[in-house]
Motif scaffolding. Structure first.
Motif, short mmCIF file in Angstrom:
data_model
loop_
_atom_site.label_atom_id
_atom_site.label_comp_id
_atom_site.label_asym_id
_atom_site.label_seq_id
_atom_site.Cartn_x
_atom_site.Cartn_y
_atom_site.Cartn_z
N THR A 21 -9.18 4.84 -3.94
CA THR A 21 -10.30 5.62 -3.40
C THR A 21 -9.80 6.81 -2.60
O THR A 21 -10.34 7.92 -2.71
N HIS A 23 -8.35 -5.44 -2.15
CA HIS A 23 -8.88 -4.40 -1.28
C HIS A 23 -7.86 -3.28 -1.08
O HIS A 23 -8.22 -2.09 -1.04
N ASN A 67 -7.80 -0.91 -4.03
CA ASN A 67 -9.02 -0.12 -4.04
C ASN A 67 -8.97 0.97 -2.97
O ASN A 67 -9.40 2.10 -3.20
N ASP A 68 -8.45 0.63 -1.79
CA ASP A 68 -8.34 1.61 -0.71
C ASP A 68 -7.45 2.77 -1.11
O ASP A 68 -7.77 3.94 -0.87
N LYS A 100 -3.84 -1.89 -10.97
CA LYS A 100 -4.88 -2.91 -10.93
C LYS A 100 -4.46 -4.16 -11.70
O LYS A 100 -4.67 -5.29 -11.24
N LYS A 121 0.83 -1.20 0.00
CA LYS A 121 0.00 0.00 0.00
C LYS A 121 0.87 1.26 0.00
O LYS A 121 0.58 2.23 -0.71
N PRO A 130 -6.36 -9.86 -0.21
CA PRO A 130 -6.11 -8.61 0.54
C PRO A 130 -5.59 -7.48 -0.35
O PRO A 130 -5.82 -6.31 -0.06
#
Length: 258
Positions: A114, A107, A110-111, A87, A70, A104
């Motif tokens: 977003t 997600h 996407n986190d 992606k 992340k 995981p």
């Protein structure tokens, strides 16, 4: 802390305005890690920043490092990696790691997107349908590995032939045919998935060969291994290097035989 100016500048490019809490709690560690990863390593070759980041992201998925993924995904966007590319790296990982390990990261990406105000879902990138994915997958395999892959889906022992079909219509037909990344990029990230997870050196060697067949030569793969090393450690990096060397010999023999 005696962090080099080069390391400071690179860190600032990755994380503008961010000050790590570890710099306060673990200053000796941060000094050595930042100087190594963000100065010595990044300045050891001429691999471009965008490619470096894509390789690191794939390696972090392969090593199941979701928190670091992340952080580095955010950094990757500062080096030109697009949301679609981020992606696509995650999507293709499913074929090599399985949904259990990639879930995981679906997600996580996407986190991050977003939080950056990116509207989801992104534009569709699929280039095949359920009707033509087998044919398109076979063509992708032929494009990468040559005419010897024609008919692969119908080859092998009858009891396991279905897996060869799945490799054709699912792994290649569903993923390699997608827009957003080209064959060279897809083979590079596959190499990184395999290097990072360990224990699949035969497949790693095969995909090192594939990389070389599509133009990612031995020197390029060594750069990729080198840039991922701070995130993977030495054992898996050295294993990957051995596979690159073995693959280079195989490609040389293929050239001689042809």
């Amino acid at each position: 802390m005696n962090i080099t100016e080069a390391a400071k500048k690179y860190h600032e490019r990755m994380f503008p305005g961010y000050h790590s809490k570890l710099a306060e709690t673990d200053p000796e560690f941060i000094e050595r890690f930042d100087n190594f990863a963000f100065d010595e390593v990044v300045n050891s070759d001429d691999l471009d920043d965008r490619t470096r980041m894509m390789a690191i992201l794939a390696a972090l998925i392969g090593s199941q490092s979701v928190d670091e993924f992340k952080a580095m995904l955010t950094a990757a966007f500062h080096f030109g990696v697009t949301p679609v590319e981020g992606k696509e790296i995650v999507y293709q990982a499913v074929a090599y790691l399985g949904i259990g390990r990639v879930f995981p990261f679906l997600h996580a990406v996407n986190d991050v997107l977003t939080a950056r105000g990116v509207r989801l879902p992104l534009e569709p990138q699929a280039a095949t349908t359920t009707e033509n994915r087998l044919e398109a997958g076979e063509q992708a395999m032929i494009d990468i590995m040559g005419e010897s892959m024609r008919g692969f889906a119908q080859s092998g022992p009858e009891e396991s032939r279905h897996i060869n079909r799945w490799l054709t219509d699912n792994c290649f037909g569903d993923y390699y045919t997608r827009r957003g990344l080209d064959y060279k990029q897809r083979e590079m990230i596959t190499f990184c998935f395999l290097a990072a997870q360990g224990g699949c050196e035969p497949q790693l060697t095969s995909h090192a060969v594939n990389n070389m067949l599509v133009g990612n030569d031995k020197a390029f793969l060594i750069k990729v291994v080198s840039q991922c090393l701070p995130f993977l450690g030495y054992p898996r990096s050295l294993n990957a290097l051995n596979c690159v060397n073995e693959a280079a010999k195989k490609v040389e023999n293929m050239t001689v035989l042809s």
